[in-house]
Enzyme design. Structure first.
Site, mmCIF file in Angstrom:
data_model
loop_
_atom_site.group_PDB
_atom_site.id
_atom_site.type_symbol
_atom_site.label_atom_id
_atom_site.label_comp_id
_atom_site.label_asym_id
_atom_site.label_seq_id
_atom_site.Cartn_x
_atom_site.Cartn_y
_atom_site.Cartn_z
ATOM 1 N N GLY A 74 25.282 5.504 29.223
ATOM 2 C CA GLY A 74 26.609 5.827 28.689
ATOM 3 C C GLY A 74 26.605 7.205 28.061
ATOM 4 O O GLY A 74 27.333 7.486 27.105
ATOM 5 N N GLN A 78 31.529 8.643 24.044
ATOM 6 C CA GLN A 78 31.656 9.305 22.737
ATOM 7 C C GLN A 78 30.455 9.058 21.821
ATOM 8 O O GLN A 78 30.058 9.961 21.085
ATOM 9 C CB GLN A 78 32.992 9.013 22.067
ATOM 10 C CG GLN A 78 33.376 7.553 21.931
ATOM 11 C CD GLN A 78 34.318 7.329 20.762
ATOM 12 O OE1 GLN A 78 34.722 8.271 20.080
ATOM 13 N NE2 GLN A 78 34.646 6.073 20.497
ATOM 14 N N ARG A 116 36.892 -13.740 27.358
ATOM 15 C CA ARG A 116 35.504 -13.508 26.947
ATOM 16 C C ARG A 116 34.529 -13.691 28.116
ATOM 17 O O ARG A 116 33.569 -12.944 28.261
ATOM 18 C CB ARG A 116 35.124 -14.428 25.787
ATOM 19 C CG ARG A 116 33.817 -14.004 25.157
ATOM 20 C CD ARG A 116 33.507 -14.762 23.912
ATOM 21 N NE ARG A 116 33.193 -16.157 24.211
ATOM 22 C CZ ARG A 116 32.584 -16.972 23.365
ATOM 23 N NH1 ARG A 116 32.259 -16.549 22.165
ATOM 24 N NH2 ARG A 116 32.320 -18.215 23.699
ATOM 25 N N GLN A 155 19.731 -3.398 34.502
ATOM 26 C CA GLN A 155 19.017 -2.495 33.590
ATOM 27 C C GLN A 155 17.758 -3.178 33.047
ATOM 28 O O GLN A 155 16.707 -2.540 32.912
ATOM 29 C CB GLN A 155 19.945 -1.996 32.480
ATOM 30 C CG GLN A 155 21.019 -1.049 33.055
ATOM 31 C CD GLN A 155 21.902 -0.390 32.028
ATOM 32 O OE1 GLN A 155 21.800 -0.648 30.836
ATOM 33 N NE2 GLN A 155 22.788 0.482 32.488
ATOM 34 N N GLY A 182 25.736 -1.165 23.272
ATOM 35 C CA GLY A 182 26.946 -1.566 24.011
ATOM 36 C C GLY A 182 27.301 -3.018 23.757
ATOM 37 O O GLY A 182 26.437 -3.894 23.799
ATOM 38 N N ASP A 191 26.522 -1.938 10.716
ATOM 39 C CA ASP A 191 27.069 -2.900 9.762
ATOM 40 C C ASP A 191 26.301 -2.822 8.437
ATOM 41 O O ASP A 191 26.884 -2.884 7.358
ATOM 42 C CB ASP A 191 26.985 -4.317 10.349
ATOM 43 C CG ASP A 191 27.567 -4.355 11.753
ATOM 44 O OD1 ASP A 191 28.764 -4.112 11.902
ATOM 45 O OD2 ASP A 191 26.803 -4.586 12.718
ATOM 46 N N HIS A 244 26.657 -9.098 15.927
ATOM 47 C CA HIS A 244 27.453 -7.894 15.663
ATOM 48 C C HIS A 244 28.884 -8.173 16.135
ATOM 49 O O HIS A 244 29.289 -7.776 17.223
ATOM 50 C CB HIS A 244 26.882 -6.677 16.387
ATOM 51 C CG HIS A 244 27.827 -5.504 16.346
ATOM 52 N ND1 HIS A 244 28.136 -4.840 15.186
ATOM 53 C CD2 HIS A 244 28.566 -4.921 17.307
ATOM 54 C CE1 HIS A 244 29.020 -3.888 15.444
ATOM 55 N NE2 HIS A 244 29.297 -3.920 16.728
HETATM 56 P P1 NAX Z 1 32.770 5.173 25.743
HETATM 57 O O1 NAX Z 1 33.721 4.402 26.590
HETATM 58 O O2 NAX Z 1 33.177 6.469 25.153
HETATM 59 O O3 NAX Z 1 31.453 5.466 26.594
HETATM 60 C C1 NAX Z 1 30.812 4.471 27.347
HETATM 61 C C2 NAX Z 1 30.135 5.182 28.508
HETATM 62 O O4 NAX Z 1 29.322 4.233 29.183
HETATM 63 C C3 NAX Z 1 31.111 5.757 29.539
HETATM 64 O O5 NAX Z 1 30.841 7.132 29.744
HETATM 65 C C4 NAX Z 1 30.810 4.938 30.794
HETATM 66 O O6 NAX Z 1 30.960 5.692 31.974
HETATM 67 C C5 NAX Z 1 29.358 4.539 30.544
HETATM 68 N N1 NAX Z 1 28.900 3.391 31.333
HETATM 69 C C6 NAX Z 1 29.596 2.291 31.707
HETATM 70 N N2 NAX Z 1 28.840 1.499 32.469
HETATM 71 C C7 NAX Z 1 27.642 2.098 32.585
HETATM 72 C C8 NAX Z 1 26.443 1.773 33.274
HETATM 73 N N3 NAX Z 1 26.351 0.666 34.011
HETATM 74 N N4 NAX Z 1 25.411 2.608 33.166
HETATM 75 C C9 NAX Z 1 25.499 3.737 32.466
HETATM 76 N N5 NAX Z 1 26.608 4.116 31.799
HETATM 77 C C10 NAX Z 1 27.666 3.299 31.859
HETATM 78 O O7 NAX Z 1 32.260 4.160 24.633
HETATM 79 P P2 NAX Z 1 31.545 4.476 23.237
HETATM 80 O O8 NAX Z 1 32.551 4.681 22.198
HETATM 81 O O9 NAX Z 1 30.505 5.515 23.457
HETATM 82 O O10 NAX Z 1 30.861 3.055 22.932
HETATM 83 C C11 NAX Z 1 29.819 2.544 23.730
HETATM 84 C C12 NAX Z 1 29.539 1.094 23.392
HETATM 85 O O11 NAX Z 1 29.108 0.939 22.064
HETATM 86 C C13 NAX Z 1 30.762 0.179 23.539
HETATM 87 O O12 NAX Z 1 30.373 -0.996 24.217
HETATM 88 C C14 NAX Z 1 31.107 -0.150 22.113
HETATM 89 O O13 NAX Z 1 31.781 -1.386 21.992
HETATM 90 C C15 NAX Z 1 29.754 -0.180 21.486
HETATM 91 N N6 NAX Z 1 29.669 -0.084 20.014
HETATM 92 C C16 NAX Z 1 28.720 -0.807 19.393
HETATM 93 C C17 NAX Z 1 28.505 -0.735 18.029
HETATM 94 C C18 NAX Z 1 27.426 -1.533 17.361
HETATM 95 O O14 NAX Z 1 27.370 -1.476 16.123
HETATM 96 N N7 NAX Z 1 26.563 -2.294 18.040
HETATM 97 C C19 NAX Z 1 29.373 0.105 17.172
HETATM 98 C C20 NAX Z 1 30.069 1.179 17.922
HETATM 99 C C21 NAX Z 1 30.567 0.803 19.293
HETATM 100 O O15 NAX Z 1 31.812 0.164 19.153
#
Ligand code: NAX
Length: 328
Positions: A11, A15, A98, A112, A130, A159, A187
């Site tokens: 990813g 962001q 879900r 992966q 993720g 958290d 989480h």
């Molecule tokens: P974004 O949507 O900005 O970026 C995700 C990126 O992952 C995209 O560029 C997409 O193309 C890429 N992607 C999708 N499938 C993929 C794959 N099979 N292989 C490689 N790349 C792939 O999301 P972002 O804001 O960066 O957040 C990423 C993840 O973190 C989300 O699932 C989000 O819910 C999770 N979070 C987890 C947190 C935690 O505390 N555990 C907190 C922050 C965040 O919400």
């Protein structure tokens, strides 16, 4: 000079990836004297954007970065990797149940996990960011039978940091003087931030604050729903704080927790605190020499027990759901 450590970020064009990669490149993940080789994994449609991020990394002229590869193939991305940061995931979109969400993410975390199993370095450490992070980590771990299960972790350090920030505000004591907060469970909104063992300037935090109403009706919901509050304020989900927490998680895992403190990590349960074995659930954890251990012997009061159970029940249900979908 030291051999570079290979760090794979999935990813990478997202962001969190954007914030995270620069922190890694500057030496904050592993240490100011540890060179890194970066592997950026993206889906084909986002490779171009990842190349843009890599151009900016080049322009940072980071002395510790010994190379950057951009890949859309998991097998190559995890080949020889020492640290795997699984950030890319399938977000929940409108109308998605879900089960659909778990299934879509199974399609990402199963291959992966298999790629990590096939080619990662012997000392590989995996952090899943993720969402749904705990269950995505479980799926990857179940498809990597040759990798010790304790190498698969999910992130609850954001958290944990949110809990530190709220406790600091309430007590008027700087974060530097707070210790031993704990995030238990998933989480998700059911997570339980626990201050009954935490310390404020060396004194018990719950006793010092002495405000059950704040604890139940302010602290816990504020920490658990902080993600939604950030989206509401920023118009986008937490990114720099999530990247910062990922840095903390891995840095502590590799370099060790302080003798008088612990961190929160979602790790494979050994049955401690009656969390069913095999679930990837958040616990208070100490780390030393690259290995984590669940803090043992904490007394869990009834208030905490109810909340830990609720979050762990949710994790059991998620595990059951991915079993039914044939994902594990
Ligand atoms: P974004 O949507 O900005 O970026 C995700 C990126 O992952 C995209 O560029 C997409 O193309 C890429 N992607 C999708 N499938 C993929 C794959 N099979 N292989 C490689 N790349 C792939 O999301 P972002 O804001 O960066 O957040 C990423 C993840 O973190 C989300 O699932 C989000 O819910 C999770 N979070 C987890 C947190 C935690 O505390 N555990 C907190 C922050 C965040 O919400």
């Amino acid at each position: 000079t030291r051999t570079p450590v290979t760090v794979t970020v999935t990813g990478a064009a997202g962001q969190i990836g954007y914030a995270l990669l620069f922190r890694i490149a500057s030496g904050q993940l592993l240490g100011a004297d540890v060179p890194v080789r970066l592997r950026l994994l993206e889906i084909p449609q986002a490779v171009k954007a990842a190349e843009g991020t890599a151009m900016e990394l080049d322009d940072g002229a980071f002395p510790l970065v010994s190379g950057i590869d951009i890949l859309d193939d998991a097998t190559r991305a995890f080949d020889g990797t020492n640290i795997a940061l699984l950030v890319g995931a399938r977000p929940r979109t409108k109308g998605m149940e879900r089960g659909d969400l778990l299934e879509a993410n199974g399609g990402i975390f199963k291959p992966q996990g298999e790629a990590i199993n096939a080619g990662a370095a012997d000392d590989v450490k995996v952090l899943v960011v993720g969402n749904p992070a705990n269950t995505n980590a479980l799926i990857a771990q179940q498809h990597a039978p040759d990798v010790p299960a304790d190498r698969f972790t999910a992130m609850t350090r954001l958290d944990h940091n949110r809990a530190l920030a709220q406790l600091s505000k309430k007590s008027g004591v700087p974060v530097a003087d707070l210790r031993k907060v704990t995030i238990w469970g998933n989480h998700s909104a059911t997570q339980y931030p626990d201050i009954f063992h935490a310390e404020v300037s060396g004194k018990n935090a719950a006793e010092t604050v002495n405000d059950q109403d704040w604890l139940e009706n302010d602290f816990i919901p504020t920490v658990a729903k902080r993600g939604a509050a950030i989206i509401e304020a920023r118009g986008a989900s937490s990114a720099a704080s999530a990247a910062s927490a990922a840095i903390d998680h891995v840095n502590l895992w590799v370099n060790g927790t302080a003798p008088d403190d612990w961190t929160s990590m979602a790790v494979v349960s050994d049955g401690s605190y009656d969390v069913p074995e095999g679930l990837i659930s958040s616990f208070p954890v100490t780390t030393k020499n690259g290995k984590w251990e669940i803090v043992q012997g904490l007394e869990i009061n009834d208030f905490s027990r109810t909340r830990i159970n609720a979050s762990v029940t949710e994790l059991s249900e998620e595990r059951e759901a991915v079993r039914k979908l044939g994902l594990i």
